[in-house]
Design a protein around this motif. Structure first.
Motif, PDB file in Angstrom:
ATOM      1  N   THR A 138      40.071  63.653 -25.909  1.00  0.00           N
ATOM      2  CA  THR A 138      38.605  62.958 -25.949  1.00  0.00           C
ATOM      3  C   THR A 138      37.172  62.911 -24.385  1.00  0.00           C
ATOM      4  OG1 THR A 138      37.413  60.923 -26.389  1.00  0.00           O
ATOM      5  CG2 THR A 138      39.338  60.699 -24.761  1.00  0.00           C
ATOM      6  N   THR A 139      36.452  62.810 -24.716  1.00  0.00           N
ATOM      7  CA  THR A 139      35.618  63.109 -23.644  1.00  0.00           C
ATOM      8  C   THR A 139      34.649  61.667 -24.216  1.00  0.00           C
ATOM      9  OG1 THR A 139      33.692  64.265 -24.771  1.00  0.00           O
ATOM     10  CG2 THR A 139      35.142  65.474 -23.934  1.00  0.00           C
ATOM     11  N   TRP A 140      34.281  61.502 -22.891  1.00  0.00           N
ATOM     12  CA  TRP A 140      33.707  59.805 -23.063  1.00  0.00           C
ATOM     13  C   TRP A 140      32.693  59.107 -21.138  1.00  0.00           C
ATOM     14  CZ3 TRP A 140      32.488  58.043 -27.163  1.00  0.00           C
ATOM     15  CH2 TRP A 140      31.827  56.078 -27.383  1.00  0.00           C
ATOM     16  N   ARG A 141      31.893  59.156 -21.166  1.00  0.00           N
ATOM     17  CA  ARG A 141      31.214  58.386 -20.123  1.00  0.00           C
ATOM     18  C   ARG A 141      31.521  56.678 -20.279  1.00  0.00           C
ATOM     19  NH1 ARG A 141      26.636  60.904 -16.475  1.00  0.00           N
ATOM     20  NH2 ARG A 141      26.215  59.654 -15.461  1.00  0.00           N
ATOM     21  N   PHE A 142      32.308  56.058 -19.596  1.00  0.00           N
ATOM     22  CA  PHE A 142      32.319  54.596 -19.736  1.00  0.00           C
ATOM     23  C   PHE A 142      31.076  54.159 -18.605  1.00  0.00           C
ATOM     24  CE2 PHE A 142      36.271  55.728 -20.546  1.00  0.00           C
ATOM     25  CZ  PHE A 142      36.911  54.321 -21.926  1.00  0.00           C
ATOM     26  N   GLN A 143      29.518  53.730 -18.879  1.00  0.00           N
ATOM     27  CA  GLN A 143      28.969  52.987 -18.452  1.00  0.00           C
ATOM     28  C   GLN A 143      29.421  51.807 -17.385  1.00  0.00           C
ATOM     29  OE1 GLN A 143      26.785  55.783 -18.353  1.00  0.00           O
ATOM     30  NE2 GLN A 143      25.390  55.098 -20.079  1.00  0.00           N
ATOM     31  N   PRO A 144      28.135  51.983 -16.413  1.00  0.00           N
ATOM     32  CA  PRO A 144      28.120  50.969 -15.488  1.00  0.00           C
ATOM     33  C   PRO A 144      27.946  49.290 -16.326  1.00  0.00           C
ATOM     34  CG  PRO A 144      27.320  52.479 -14.316  1.00  0.00           C
ATOM     35  CD  PRO A 144      27.132  53.005 -15.598  1.00  0.00           C
ATOM     36  N   GLY A 145      28.890  48.480 -15.824  1.00  0.00           N
ATOM     37  CA  GLY A 145      28.618  47.394 -16.969  1.00  0.00           C
ATOM     38  C   GLY A 145      29.718  46.978 -17.996  1.00  0.00           C
ATOM     39  N   HIS A 146      30.145  47.607 -18.180  1.00  0.00           N
ATOM     40  CA  HIS A 146      30.642  48.185 -19.019  1.00  0.00           C
ATOM     41  C   HIS A 146      32.126  48.268 -18.577  1.00  0.00           C
ATOM     42  CE1 HIS A 146      28.480  50.513 -22.911  1.00  0.00           C
ATOM     43  NE2 HIS A 146      27.352  49.989 -21.791  1.00  0.00           N
ATOM     44  N   ARG A 147      33.366  47.831 -19.678  1.00  0.00           N
ATOM     45  CA  ARG A 147      34.523  47.560 -19.577  1.00  0.00           C
ATOM     46  C   ARG A 147      36.153  48.241 -20.596  1.00  0.00           C
ATOM     47  NH1 ARG A 147      35.848  41.265 -21.330  1.00  0.00           N
ATOM     48  NH2 ARG A 147      33.593  41.973 -23.113  1.00  0.00           N
ATOM     49  N   ILE A 148      36.481  49.200 -19.869  1.00  0.00           N
ATOM     50  CA  ILE A 148      37.704  49.803 -20.272  1.00  0.00           C
ATOM     51  C   ILE A 148      38.264  49.137 -21.336  1.00  0.00           C
ATOM     52  CG2 ILE A 148      39.300  51.692 -20.218  1.00  0.00           C
ATOM     53  CD1 ILE A 148      37.727  52.475 -17.577  1.00  0.00           C
ATOM     54  N   ARG A 149      39.169  49.431 -22.271  1.00  0.00           N
ATOM     55  CA  ARG A 149      39.588  48.648 -23.466  1.00  0.00           C
ATOM     56  C   ARG A 149      40.638  49.141 -23.696  1.00  0.00           C
ATOM     57  NH1 ARG A 149      38.284  44.445 -27.919  1.00  0.00           N
ATOM     58  NH2 ARG A 149      37.531  43.167 -26.213  1.00  0.00           N
ATOM     59  N   LEU A 150      42.558  49.176 -23.364  1.00  0.00           N
ATOM     60  CA  LEU A 150      43.933  49.026 -24.054  1.00  0.00           C
ATOM     61  C   LEU A 150      43.549  47.774 -24.896  1.00  0.00           C
ATOM     62  CD1 LEU A 150      45.629  51.290 -24.404  1.00  0.00           C
ATOM     63  CD2 LEU A 150      47.008  49.699 -22.736  1.00  0.00           C
ATOM     64  N   ALA A 151      44.252  48.843 -26.277  1.00  0.00           N
ATOM     65  CA  ALA A 151      44.363  48.027 -27.522  1.00  0.00           C
ATOM     66  C   ALA A 151      45.508  48.350 -28.119  1.00  0.00           C
ATOM     67  CB  ALA A 151      42.916  47.712 -28.919  1.00  0.00           C
ATOM     68  N   VAL A 152      46.454  47.304 -28.482  1.00  0.00           N
ATOM     69  CA  VAL A 152      47.752  47.929 -28.792  1.00  0.00           C
ATOM     70  C   VAL A 152      48.232  46.924 -29.989  1.00  0.00           C
ATOM     71  CG1 VAL A 152      50.308  48.047 -27.974  1.00  0.00           C
ATOM     72  CG2 VAL A 152      48.799  48.031 -26.127  1.00  0.00           C
ATOM     73  N   SER A 153      48.747  47.809 -31.122  1.00  0.00           N
ATOM     74  CA  SER A 153      48.760  46.815 -32.459  1.00  0.00           C
ATOM     75  C   SER A 153      50.087  47.848 -32.873  1.00  0.00           C
ATOM     76  CB  SER A 153      47.998  47.002 -33.737  1.00  0.00           C
ATOM     77  OG  SER A 153      47.963  48.198 -33.926  1.00  0.00           O
ATOM     78  N   ASN A 154      50.344  47.136 -34.264  1.00  0.00           N
ATOM     79  CA  ASN A 154      51.939  47.806 -34.648  1.00  0.00           C
ATOM     80  C   ASN A 154      51.333  48.047 -36.123  1.00  0.00           C
ATOM     81  OD1 ASN A 154      53.496  44.847 -33.394  1.00  0.00           O
ATOM     82  ND2 ASN A 154      54.432  46.837 -32.605  1.00  0.00           N
ATOM     83  N   ALA A 155      49.825  48.021 -36.308  1.00  0.00           N
ATOM     84  CA  ALA A 155      49.697  48.942 -37.271  1.00  0.00           C
ATOM     85  C   ALA A 155      48.751  49.931 -37.429  1.00  0.00           C
ATOM     86  CB  ALA A 155      49.366  47.885 -38.265  1.00  0.00           C
ATOM     87  N   GLN A 156      48.362  50.166 -38.383  1.00  0.00           N
ATOM     88  CA  GLN A 156      47.548  51.697 -38.143  1.00  0.00           C
ATOM     89  C   GLN A 156      46.558  52.094 -39.626  1.00  0.00           C
ATOM     90  OE1 GLN A 156      45.353  51.861 -35.437  1.00  0.00           O
ATOM     91  NE2 GLN A 156      43.785  52.574 -37.014  1.00  0.00           N
TER      92      GLN A 156
END
Length: 690
Positions: free
Chosen positions: A503-521
């Motif tokens: 992936t590529t991504w620019r996280f902008q100032p004021g934004h938060r990085i999230r890690l989401a974990v689940s047992n289903a997709q």
């Protein structure tokens, strides 16, 4: 895999925009190189293999401007029926390269389309790749050939181009591969990340492979034996639920590094995008690699844009390797990727914000930034002092916001995150750009021998909207060995690792990085069978690594991107309707029921005949009964050939329980409304860590 409905619709939209003068192009652009184009002819022929099977080929052949002039050959080999399903879309590419002095040879895989023989036992068979070697040899010896051959294609033909290149047939001098794969078990459409994926593609290809041989569409005993009566591939794939010889036979990741020059194209919204890095970093031959923001499509029409005309560089690539013209194509930046600037979630963007990054090679100035999940849903730069267990209730219907595979545009991920463990960083004080494959490590425990895990990297905007950046699934039975899966021991902690898809991504100032974990997709991954609870153990052993690159501005470099050109329209037909695919998801929080559907239909004419194809697919699961998930689908092809109707419908149903997959597939053939043949296959296939 070829998702032709999505690609065709997107391509039509781009062409319409071009004609209306609405489409721009990011970055600097160069005017098209002015050349005197060749006239060309369209010829139908066959090439005979060593076993006597004749493969159907369509030639787009330039007309020589002087006596004795010869041309290189560009070959594409796929089973997608060049005489009907792909006859219109093939024309634009064949015409483009033929007008620039190349013979384009479009070949149907044996047993499909216009080629003789029986349907192979599966995709990318040894017979198919052996045929490719023979085809290259024969094409190089034609009296109009200069002896040099290239292979190219998107999806299936990218796969077999890579596979054939690894066999190094002498006349094959270079390839172009878009949206390919080097690992058929982990990075194809059947077992995404090693976990079972039931895709509508399996239904599509099994239906279309059962159509009569073109161009005569003769219905006789040979047709029944070689096509209609052949067992659908979906049974073969379900019987191969673990990695092994079946998948590795032609998977190039387990072979020596590539020694044939390759021009590679990927898309940040394509499920196969990792292959660009796999091949680009290991190849012993020169590589040009480009990854744009689009889906499973070529760069000139992929959605979302910005788009560019890749075929201008392709001609220079072919000129260098197949005509011996020293045009400096290897002296330019060989790596280009689109850096997406963080944006709000949306499913209908035609272009997205960002800029192109160009480098001579894979960026060497990247670094790793590690984050640790903590209590109170925090993602921190330091681990917790003590390991803490955070329970996760398994809800089998979680995941629909991410769609059918790790690709396509997605809406707000908040609905999926509400049934996941989520960990957010503090708001960023400055922009952070990533490019590559984030790494994740999870320390987990479970109350049953088998679950699936999913990790999603997301961007949380100040207004609370959540955008998907990338993700990956983890089959824990393969945590020690892909070849020798082992069950979880209930209650005993274990460690899982995974690479999140490129992936590529620019996280902008004021934004938060999230890690989401689940047992289903769901529906991307077939639900695991046991309702229960797992735990994520935060501490030193659970972390997320981000591949950080220095931030740049678009003005810092010059990525020269010519604007897309309008294709030559096929003079012998047109698309009459193209609707879909339409994706819909339904979730009932009270009952725990989740349903995902997709529908589409297309109608077109070619050479005086009319063709229509329609399809509908549905996936269902209930949170309390995850073992009893189901899939059902129907695809209908109606071909009117010389005034006679040939109708083939195929219905499939897959239902699971705790220990088996129960599979039925029915084909029904009618001619002029009267039943000709009907056949049903059924099997009960044991579940093996899926």
């Amino acid at each position: 895999m070829m998702r032709w409905n999505t690609s065709s619709l997107a391509r039509m939209a781009v062409c319409l925009s071009l004609m209306l003068g609405l489409l721009g192009c990011s970055g600097d652009s160069e005017p098209p190189v002015q050349t005197t184009h060749y006239e060309f002819s369209l010829e139908q022929s066959t090439l005979t293999m060593k076993d006597g099977v004749q493969l159907a080929v369509t030639y787009y052949r330039p007309t020589a401007k002087k006596s004795g002039e010869t041309f290189p050959v560009i070959m594409e080999m796929v089973p997608y029926r060049k005489d009907d399903f792909f006859v219109l879309s093939d024309y634009g590419y064949g015409a483009y390269f033929a007008k620039r002095g190349y013979v384009v040879a479009r070949v149907d895989v044996r047993g499909t389309g216009g080629s003789q023989g029986s349907i192979p036992k599966s995709e990318y068979s040894q017979a198919e790749i052996s045929d490719a070697e023979q085809l290259i040899d024969q094409l190089s010896k034609k009296d109009w050939s200069n002896g040099k051959v290239g292979m190219y294609g998107i999806s299936w033909s990218a796969f077999n181009s890579l596979m054939t290149a690894h066999r190094k047939p002498p006349a094959l001098k270079a390839i172009i591969a878009a949206h390919g794969s080097t690992d058929l078990f982990y990075n194809d459409v059947h077992y995404i990340d090693g976990a079972l994926h039931i895709d509508s593609y399996a239904h599509q290809i099994d239906t279309d492979n059962s159509m009569p041989q073109s161009p005569d569409y003769r219905i006789d005993e040979t047709y029944f034996k070689n096509r209609f009566d052949q067992e659908p591939w979906i049974f073969t794939w379900l019987r191969q639920q673990q990695d092994g010889d079946f998948w590795r036979q032609e998977s190039t990741t387990f072979k020596a590094p590539l020694e044939v020059p390759a021009y590679l194209i990927g898309g940040l919204l394509d499920g196969y995008r990792d292959f660009v890095l796999d091949v680009g970093q290991s190849s012993k031959a020169p590589v040009i690699a480009e990854i744009g923001p689009w889906n499973h499509a070529w760069p000139e029409y992929g959605v979302p844009g910005p788009n560019y005309e890749w075929r201008q560089k392709a001609v220079r690539w072919w000129d260098y390797w197949l005509k011996g013209i020293d045009n400096g194509v290897l002296d330019e930046p060989r790596w280009m990727a689109f850096m997406r600037t963080g944006h709000s979630p949306a499913t209908d963007l035609s272009t997205i914000p960002g800029y192109w990054r160009c480098d001579q090679q894979w960026p060497s100035d990247n670094s790793t930034k590690r984050y640790y999940p903590q209590a109170a849903q925090q993602l921190s730069l330091a681990p917790t002092a003590q390991e803490t267990a955070q329970p996760l209730l398994y809800r089998a219907g979680t995941g629909m916001a991410a769609g059918g595979w790790w690709g396509e545009q997605t809406g707000d991920m908040a609905t999926d995150d509400s049934h996941s463990l989520v960990f957010d960083s503090a708001p960023l004080t400055e922009a952070l750009e990533i490019m590559g494959m984030p790494q994740v490590r999870l320390r987990v425990a479970a109350d049953a021998p088998f679950y699936q895990w999913t990790v999603r990297l997301e961007d949380v905007a100040p207004d609370g909207k959540v955008s998907l950046v990338s993700g990956a699934s983890i089959n824990p039975s393969q945590r020690f060995s892909r070849l020798e899966p082992t069950a979880l021991i209930p209650g005993e902690p274990t460690t899982l690792t995974a690479s999140i898809h490129f992936t590529t991504w620019r996280f902008q100032p004021g934004h938060r990085i999230r890690l989401a974990v689940s047992n289903a997709q769901f529906p991307m991954i077939w639900p695991s069978p046991t309702a229960g609870v797992t735990s994520l153990l935060s501490g030193n052993s659970t972390w997320l690594d981000l591949p950080v690159v220095p931030t740049r501005n678009a003005s810092d470099q010059a990525c020269l991107l010519p604007q897309p050109e309008v294709d030559d329209a096929a003079p012998f037909g047109e698309t009459l309707e193209n609707n879909g695919p339409v994706f819909e998801s339904f979730r009932n929080e009270k009952t725990g029921d989740s349903t995902f559907t997709t529908t589409s239909d297309i109608r077109w004419t070619a050479h005086g005949n009319e063709f229509k194809s329609s399809e509908s697919y549905r996936w269902d699961v209930n949170d309390a009964r995850p073992a009893h998930a189901s899939y059902q689908g129907e695809r209908n092809n109606l071909f009117t050939i010389n005034g006679e109707e040939i109708a083939l419908s195929a219905k499939a149903r897959i239902e699971s329980d705790d220990t088996y997959f129960h599979v039925t597939f029915t084909k029904v053939l009618r001619k002029n409304g009267e039943l000709v043949r009907e056949k049903t296959w059924a099997d009960h296939i044991p579940r093996r860590f899926q």
